[in-house]
Write a protein that holds these residues in place. Sequence first.
Motif, PDB file in Angstrom:
ATOM      1  N   ILE A   1      -1.688   0.184  12.100  1.00 25.33           N
ATOM      2  CA  ILE A   1      -1.091   0.056  10.761  1.00 25.33           C
ATOM      3  C   ILE A   1      -1.824  -1.020   9.966  1.00 25.33           C
ATOM      4  N   ASP A   2      -2.079  -2.144  10.624  1.00 21.45           N
ATOM      5  CA  ASP A   2      -2.755  -3.240   9.932  1.00 21.45           C
ATOM      6  C   ASP A   2      -4.150  -2.821   9.481  1.00 21.45           C
ATOM      7  N   GLU A   3      -4.845  -2.095  10.328  1.00 22.39           N
ATOM      8  CA  GLU A   3      -6.191  -1.644   9.964  1.00 22.39           C
ATOM      9  C   GLU A   3      -6.159  -0.669   8.785  1.00 22.39           C
ATOM     10  N   ILE A   4      -5.192   0.229   8.790  1.00 20.54           N
ATOM     11  CA  ILE A   4      -5.073   1.165   7.650  1.00 20.54           C
ATOM     12  C   ILE A   4      -4.909   0.383   6.351  1.00 20.54           C
ATOM     13  N   LEU A   5      -4.125  -0.700   6.444  1.00 21.54           N
ATOM     14  CA  LEU A   5      -3.839  -1.466   5.226  1.00 21.54           C
ATOM     15  C   LEU A   5      -4.999  -2.358   4.792  1.00 21.54           C
ATOM     16  N   HIS A   6      -6.031  -2.399   5.599  1.00 18.77           N
ATOM     17  CA  HIS A   6      -7.221  -3.150   5.186  1.00 18.77           C
ATOM     18  C   HIS A   6      -8.453  -2.258   5.053  1.00 18.77           C
ATOM     19  N   LEU A   7      -8.278  -0.960   5.265  1.00 23.13           N
ATOM     20  CA  LEU A   7      -9.400  -0.018   5.285  1.00 23.13           C
ATOM     21  C   LEU A   7     -10.231  -0.069   4.015  1.00 23.13           C
ATOM     22  N   ASP A   8      -9.582   0.036   2.897  1.00 29.53           N
ATOM     23  CA  ASP A   8     -10.296   0.038   1.618  1.00 29.53           C
ATOM     24  C   ASP A   8      -9.480  -0.782   0.620  1.00 29.53           C
ATOM     25  N   ALA A   9      -9.041  -1.946   1.112  1.00 33.42           N
ATOM     26  CA  ALA A   9      -8.177  -2.809   0.306  1.00 33.42           C
ATOM     27  C   ALA A   9      -9.023  -3.682  -0.608  1.00 33.42           C
ATOM     28  N   LYS A  10      -8.744  -3.628  -1.900  1.00 30.25           N
ATOM     29  CA  LYS A  10      -9.461  -4.489  -2.842  1.00 30.25           C
ATOM     30  C   LYS A  10      -8.486  -5.426  -3.527  1.00 30.25           C
ATOM     31  N   LYS A  11      -8.869  -6.695  -3.563  1.00 26.34           N
ATOM     32  CA  LYS A  11      -8.072  -7.688  -4.286  1.00 26.34           C
ATOM     33  C   LYS A  11      -8.405  -7.592  -5.762  1.00 26.34           C
ATOM     34  N   ILE A  12      -7.403  -7.293  -6.553  1.00 23.70           N
ATOM     35  CA  ILE A  12      -7.621  -7.127  -7.996  1.00 23.70           C
ATOM     36  C   ILE A  12      -6.517  -7.867  -8.739  1.00 23.70           C
ATOM     37  N   ASP A  13      -6.894  -8.638  -9.745  1.00 25.69           N
ATOM     38  CA  ASP A  13      -5.878  -9.247 -10.607  1.00 25.69           C
ATOM     39  C   ASP A  13      -5.735  -8.416 -11.866  1.00 25.69           C
TER      40      ASP A  13
ATOM     41  N   SER B   1       1.817  14.213   3.553  1.00 21.64           N
ATOM     42  CA  SER B   1       3.017  14.050   4.381  1.00 21.64           C
ATOM     43  C   SER B   1       2.699  13.457   5.756  1.00 21.64           C
ATOM     44  N   GLU B   2       1.507  13.728   6.248  1.00 22.98           N
ATOM     45  CA  GLU B   2       1.092  13.145   7.539  1.00 22.98           C
ATOM     46  C   GLU B   2       1.085  11.615   7.474  1.00 22.98           C
ATOM     47  N   VAL B   3       0.540  11.109   6.377  1.00 18.59           N
ATOM     48  CA  VAL B   3       0.463   9.650   6.224  1.00 18.59           C
ATOM     49  C   VAL B   3       1.846   9.076   5.940  1.00 18.59           C
ATOM     50  N   MET B   4       2.661   9.824   5.188  1.00 16.71           N
ATOM     51  CA  MET B   4       3.980   9.326   4.815  1.00 16.71           C
ATOM     52  C   MET B   4       4.902   9.181   6.039  1.00 16.71           C
ATOM     53  N   LYS B   5       4.540   9.809   7.141  1.00 18.35           N
ATOM     54  CA  LYS B   5       5.295   9.599   8.390  1.00 18.35           C
ATOM     55  C   LYS B   5       5.234   8.136   8.832  1.00 18.35           C
TER      56      LYS B   5
ATOM     57  N   ILE C   1     -16.952  -0.116  10.507  1.00 21.04           N
ATOM     58  CA  ILE C   1     -17.342   1.201   9.987  1.00 21.04           C
ATOM     59  C   ILE C   1     -16.110   2.112   9.972  1.00 21.04           C
ATOM     60  N   ASN C   2     -15.873   2.804   8.854  1.00 20.83           N
ATOM     61  CA  ASN C   2     -14.735   3.732   8.857  1.00 20.83           C
ATOM     62  C   ASN C   2     -15.134   5.098   9.426  1.00 20.83           C
ATOM     63  N   LYS C   3     -14.138   5.944   9.595  1.00 20.82           N
ATOM     64  CA  LYS C   3     -14.352   7.241  10.266  1.00 20.82           C
ATOM     65  C   LYS C   3     -15.333   8.129   9.494  1.00 20.82           C
ATOM     66  N   GLU C   4     -15.237   8.063   8.169  1.00 18.08           N
ATOM     67  CA  GLU C   4     -16.106   8.896   7.343  1.00 18.08           C
ATOM     68  C   GLU C   4     -17.567   8.460   7.512  1.00 18.08           C
ATOM     69  N   THR C   5     -17.780   7.169   7.450  1.00 18.47           N
ATOM     70  CA  THR C   5     -19.148   6.650   7.594  1.00 18.47           C
ATOM     71  C   THR C   5     -19.671   6.925   9.000  1.00 18.47           C
ATOM     72  N   GLU C   6     -18.779   6.811   9.978  1.00 21.23           N
ATOM     73  CA  GLU C   6     -19.153   7.110  11.374  1.00 21.23           C
ATOM     74  C   GLU C   6     -19.688   8.540  11.472  1.00 21.23           C
ATOM     75  N   TYR C   7     -19.032   9.435  10.747  1.00 16.69           N
ATOM     76  CA  TYR C   7     -19.465  10.842  10.741  1.00 16.69           C
ATOM     77  C   TYR C   7     -20.913  10.946  10.251  1.00 16.69           C
ATOM     78  N   VAL C   8     -21.221  10.219   9.190  1.00 19.21           N
ATOM     79  CA  VAL C   8     -22.577  10.239   8.610  1.00 19.21           C
ATOM     80  C   VAL C   8     -23.597   9.682   9.606  1.00 19.21           C
TER      81      VAL C   8
ATOM     82  N   LEU D   1      -6.910   9.070  10.750  1.00 18.17           N
ATOM     83  CA  LEU D   1      -6.416   7.699  10.890  1.00 18.17           C
ATOM     84  C   LEU D   1      -5.998   7.377  12.321  1.00 18.17           C
ATOM     85  N   THR D   2      -6.206   8.336  13.249  1.00 16.87           N
ATOM     86  CA  THR D   2      -5.625   8.206  14.591  1.00 16.87           C
ATOM     87  C   THR D   2      -6.022   6.921  15.320  1.00 16.87           C
ATOM     88  N   SER D   3      -7.265   6.477  15.130  1.00 11.30           N
ATOM     89  CA  SER D   3      -7.685   5.315  15.914  1.00 11.30           C
ATOM     90  C   SER D   3      -7.345   3.989  15.238  1.00 11.30           C
ATOM     91  N   PHE D   4      -6.693   4.049  14.074  1.00 11.95           N
ATOM     92  CA  PHE D   4      -6.420   2.810  13.342  1.00 11.95           C
ATOM     93  C   PHE D   4      -4.985   2.338  13.523  1.00 11.95           C
TER      94      PHE D   4
END
Lengths: 306, 306
Positions: free
Chosen positions: A195-207, A224-228, A43-50, A190-193
């Motif tokens: 790096i690997d989790e961030i990169l799979h959070l909403d990752a879709k395989k698309i050709d 800029s927060e994420v770009m850190k 479950i992601n943070k947004e859904t957790e909120y719901v 994103l605090t609890s995630f």
Amino acid sequence: MGKVYIFGHRNPDTDSITSSLVMADFERKMGNEDVISCRLGKINKETEYVLNYLGIEAPKLIESVKDGENVILVDHNNPKESIENLDKVNILKVVDHHKIALETAYPLYYRAEAVGCTETILYKLYKENKLEIDKKIATLMLSAIISDTLLLKSPTTTECDKIAVKELSEIANIDPDVYGLELLKAGTDLTSFSIDEILHLDAKKIDFKQVKSIVNQVNTADISEVMKLKLDLETRMNEIINEENLDLYMLLITDIVNSNSQVIALGKSAKLVEKAYGVKLENNTALLKGVVSRKKQVVPIMTENA
Amino acid sequence: MGKVYIFGHRNPDTDSITSSLVMADFERKMGNEDVISCRLGKINKETEYVLNYLGIEAPKLIESVKDGENVILVDHNNPKESIENLDKVNILKVVDHHKIALETAYPLYYRAEAVGCTETILYKLYKENKLEIDKKIATLMLSAIISDTLLLKSPTTTECDKIAVKELSEIANIDPDVYGLELLKAGTDLTSFSIDEILHLDAKKIDFKQVKSIVNQVNTADISEVMKLKLDLETRMNEIINEENLDLYMLLITDIVNSNSQVIALGKSAKLVEKAYGVKLENNTALLKGVVSRKKQVVPIMTENA
């Protein structure tokens, strides 16, 4: 006919999770008792909120179902985004708002519309079948529509989504703008995630034609927060490219307040991003002005230029 | 958005023709005026009976539409059964009751259900949208459901088809058994067709795994009448096999009164029919007892055994 497993796509977002819960409610109200609301990931943070807002449990976490079992797909139809053995289970129904990427050997119930959110279609299904939408169901639906359309600002938003938000807000007794901004902001935490989790959070395989890609989208109120995290993100992105033999990994960091996306693009086809958007990647990154929708503003444009 | 062309599959049957007419009526009632009911081939005898009964014109015969035009597909979704340039037009909607065989680059309205006839789904769409079904539309819908389900006797028949037939008969003020038998019998009149036309009447290109096939179905009230044409049929079937580089041509001659089919099978994979049905082909032919549905009793069984 035995149990029916209902689930959205891998790396579930708020639409996939809430649609699984709402579809199960819909099926029960239509007389199909033996349905199980499931999910294919964390479950992601947004859904957790719901879920916290409503005080309800997440759908059951599953990795797969046995061959021959009955399933209902919500918020996806692409086998690449589903359970591994999708071709060996019995798909009873699909309710979805994505392009068609499923081939079946048998006829089934398939309901798709080019609207902003699966929940907008489920809202219609309740209406068409004259079923009552209670406060909890309305809140789940409303949350997903706000999430998928970025508070009705994404170009994927349709008149149907707007009508649904209006009516559902009234049933839920919620101000969609106030609740919606809280909800979207919760999703940017994103605090609890890792790096690997961030990169799979909403990752879709698309050709994109021959270009084997992953497109991942991360919402933020401050790019800029994420770009850190850029260097760490890039290191892991390059590993994923090698592990999965990809031509391209696109990370969209989407500013939900100003409706832009910063893209980080790696892989041997990274230049496709430059061609598609008329931008220059500097240190693998560029700002894509006005781009917030992977479905409307990434997939068709990247495919056309591939 | 400009004109919208609505059509069913090539070699149109009564469902494809009437669904095109009814879908156009539905769209107009929903406020989309600029729709054109079309067809991709010759009207068969059964459909002619329906159109004559109502005194209405057939949909416009077209071969293709220009790239970029808007289309609505009824009673099919498989590109092989549609216009050549389906991948270059804009599919707005699909209403169908077949397996999913379409891939799109964009989301669209897709409504499929595992019911006996597309018209049963259209009937639901009128209900869901609280639109009136007039007598003419009811007769068109009723005719197609009777045709596709062989008067509700085919194994493809569902409870939804039965409910639709009941209500539509009342609106149309038609006894479905009396009208239905006349309709089905009209469809068995092959007198005006050449051998080549018979072999293309309801011919569908289907791949049973690697086995490239055509399965054609001809309804009759008397199998022996059609079998009188066997030698001429076989000669032309062999030519089609060569022309189209097929592994199998299956001609099902379906007895609509007794619910059996005589099959004539030619091509290098003809023995697949023996394996699938546990029969022995003698002079290329065998009786398949109780087999009347290509979708339920041919496609899955042939695929499984291929």
